[in-house]
Design an enzyme around this catalytic site. Structure first.
Site, PDB file in Angstrom:
ATOM      1  N   SER A  64       0.792  11.333   5.131  1.00 10.54           N
ATOM      2  CA  SER A  64       0.585  10.419   4.001  1.00 10.54           C
ATOM      3  C   SER A  64       1.700  10.316   2.987  1.00 10.54           C
ATOM      4  CB  SER A  64      -0.701  10.778   3.266  1.00 10.54           C
ATOM      5  OG  SER A  64      -1.793  10.235   3.962  1.00 10.54           O
ATOM      6  N   SER A  74      -1.596   7.479   3.210  1.00 10.78           N
ATOM      7  CA  SER A  74      -2.433   7.151   2.083  1.00 10.78           C
ATOM      8  C   SER A  74      -1.694   7.037   0.757  1.00 10.78           C
ATOM      9  CB  SER A  74      -3.555   8.177   1.950  1.00 10.78           C
ATOM     10  OG  SER A  74      -3.025   9.463   1.670  1.00 10.78           O
ATOM     11  N   LYS A 101      -0.036  10.505  -7.804  1.00 13.42           N
ATOM     12  CA  LYS A 101      -1.096   9.970  -6.938  1.00 13.42           C
ATOM     13  C   LYS A 101      -2.456  10.251  -7.584  1.00 13.42           C
ATOM     14  CE  LYS A 101      -2.436  10.242  -1.987  1.00 13.42           C
ATOM     15  NZ  LYS A 101      -2.035  10.782  -0.674  1.00 13.42           N
TER      16      LYS A 101
HETATM   17  N1  GLN Z   1      -3.162   8.776   8.153  1.00  6.05           N
HETATM   18  C1  GLN Z   1      -3.675  10.092   8.231  1.00  6.05           C
HETATM   19  C2  GLN Z   1      -5.156  10.091   8.086  1.00  6.05           C
HETATM   20  O1  GLN Z   1      -5.705   9.075   7.938  1.00  6.05           O
HETATM   21  C3  GLN Z   1      -2.996  10.994   7.244  1.00  6.05           C
HETATM   22  C4  GLN Z   1      -3.653  11.126   5.945  1.00  6.05           C
HETATM   23  C5  GLN Z   1      -2.960  12.040   5.007  1.00  6.05           C
HETATM   24  O2  GLN Z   1      -1.898  12.584   5.300  1.00  6.05           O
HETATM   25  N2  GLN Z   1      -3.589  12.264   3.873  1.00  6.05           N
HETATM   26  O3  GLN Z   1      -5.796  11.103   8.131  1.00  6.05           O
END
Ligand code: GLN
Length: 479
Positions: free
Chosen positions: A179, A155, A80
């Site tokens: 994410s 994400s 990532k």
């Molecule tokens: N969807 C969640 C957020 O927007 C999780 C993000 C994540 O786990 N990095 O914060």
């Protein structure tokens, strides 16, 4: 034989061991797949073709000399865009880090490299890991491999698509509130968020440090175990990393004697798509046929967890992102007086969602409000942890859907932050409590994938993965 890029890590390793394929061939197959598909899917932000081929050659040389480094030696993987690899760009999906070159290796990437993995490139993500769709990447969204009009989740959407579309054998994602698991669920692959402290976050561009955790995204459960074994461990550079009993997989054949908590009201509730409900029911039936003992429980603080997360996370975000000031990294917009340089660089470099969270966090931490928001949320966090402790006195694992929806259309939730945040309803309490959880794909009928989440006890990934592997096999025999 399957095309080489479609192999799981376990399968590839067997063929490597038998001398039937080389790392060079595996790597070339992935690079070829990237060339044919990634123009349309946009999972990769950068492909390290030359470095990858060189690393593959080195792996093949080691094998020829009989000095194989371990199960990941010669396996092509993706990382990532928030994990540093020295000498390479790392942008966390943000414009503010455009042109930034990492000056050191993150511990996870170093461990993968030391284990002989071939790093194919860095993959797309929502800016600073804030989002559930990759629509928030400053470099354009990643498309769902089954339908280009739909999001892959986020994400870690780039990691999920790279794996699901066979453009790598495995990938790393990061998970602060879901994410890893949510994009895994939407793309039909396996995603594991380890216990907080299991994997070092040194060299991970921080989102919310008390919640962030790195984990594998793979085509099967066993592959996740292989990657977790390689990246786990205490690290002097991350004081939150733990030396608690290291993960060592043990594979049970059935779920006989395993007690699984079933928070039924959680997914029979409104807002959960019918398809998700159906597939979850089928997965629960599969758990039963595999011998599990299912007990109805309440999901610890399901509603409160989302509220707590959306206070604690922006508070930490506002602190962590203060370092991006136009002076030290990436983008600089010169202004006068000095304050204008900070303000203009941030205004230019950050996207809307990042800005929203920085503002929210700064507000929740400001004097006069800190007690009402941050301090209160920290107290509820303690209650959530206790509720998990309590639940785990009676059950070994908890099962829920991973996400309340399947992959949605681009634009559908972009103008409605609350709708987007609701994607996290089943995943965030896991981060707030710090426990491990895995998403595995339900039976594949060719439609939009649905993931099922198993939640385990702190540092008991062995039980979690073992059960996940039994369920994975059972879902295949049931159909
Ligand atoms: N969807 C969640 C957020 O927007 C999780 C993000 C994540 O786990 N990095 O914060």
């Amino acid at each position: 034989m399957k095309p080489l890029n479609e192999l799981t890590i376990v399968e590839a390793r067997e063929l490597l061991d038998k001398g039937e394929v080389t790392s060079r061939q595996l790597t070339e197959a992935c690079l070829q797949q990237i060339k044919s598909l990634d123009g349309a899917l946009h999972a990769y932000l950068e492909v390290y073709e030359e470095d990858a081929l060189a690393a593959a050659n080195r792996a093949d040389d080691r094998r020829a000399e009989g000095s194989v480094l371990g199960p990941l030696d010669g396996i092509p993987v993706a990382i990532k865009d928030n994990m540093l690899l020295q000498g390479k760009s790392s942008t966390a999906g943000s414009k503010i880090l455009q042109g930034y070159t990492a000056t050191y290796d993150s511990t996870v990437v170093k461990k993968l490299v030391d284990a002989g993995s071939v790093i194919l490139g860095r993959v797309n993500m929502d800016e600073f890991a804030m989002g559930s769709s990759t629509e928030r990447s400053a470099y354009g969204p990643t498309k769902h491999p089954r339908d280009p009009e739909r999001v892959p989740g986020g994400s870690s959407g780039g990691s999920a698509v790279a794996v699901a579309a066979d453009m790598c054998l495995g990938a790393l994602g990061s998970d602060t509130g879901g994410s890893i698991r949510q994009p895994a669920s939407l793309c039909g692959i396996v995603g594991l968020k380890p216990t907080y402290g299991r994997v070092s976050r040194y060299g991970l561009i921080a989102m919310a440090s008390s919640l962030d955790q790195i984990g594998p995204m793979t085509k099967c459960v066993e592959d996740s175990a292989i990657m977790l074994e390689a990246i786990q461990g205490q690290d002097k550079n991350d004081q939150t990393s733990s030396d608690e009993a290291y993960f060592k997989p043990f594979w049970k054949k059935s779920l006989q004697g395993v007690k699984i908590g079933l928070p039924k009201q959680a997914w029979t509730s409104q807002g959960v798509e019918d398809r998700v409900k159906e597939k979850t029911e089928a997965a629960v039936a599969a758990l039963k046929s595999a011998g599990a003992d299912l007990v109805e429980i309440d999901l610890p603080y399901a509603d409160e967890a989302l509220a707590v997360y959306y206070i604690l996370m922006p508070c930490e975000v506002s602190a962590n992102l203060s370092r991006f000031d136009g002076m030290r990294y990436g983008l600089r917009k010169q202004g006068l007086p000095l304050f204008e340089t900070y303000a203009q660089s941030r205004a230019e470099g950050f996207g809307d969602e990042v800005m929203r969270r920085v503002l929210l966090g700064a507000f929740a931490l400001s004097s006069g409000y800190i007690d009402a928001y941050y301090v209160r949320a920290k107290k509820v966090q303690t209650l959530i942890r206790q509720a998990y402790e309590h639940a785990f006195q009676n059950v070994d694992l908890i099962v829920t859907p991973t996400s309340p929806t399947t992959a949605f259309k681009f634009g559908e939730k972009m103008n409605d932050p609350i709708a987007m945040y609701l994607e996290d309803v089943f995943t965030v309490s896991v981060n707030v409590a710090g426990v491990p959880a895995i998403s595995i794909p339900c039976e594949d009928d060719g439609g939009m994938p649905v993931g099922i989440q198993l939640i385990g006890k702190w540092f008991d990934e062995a039980t979690l993965l073992s059960a996940a592997r039994v369920l994975e096999a059972q879902l295949k025999t049931d159909n």
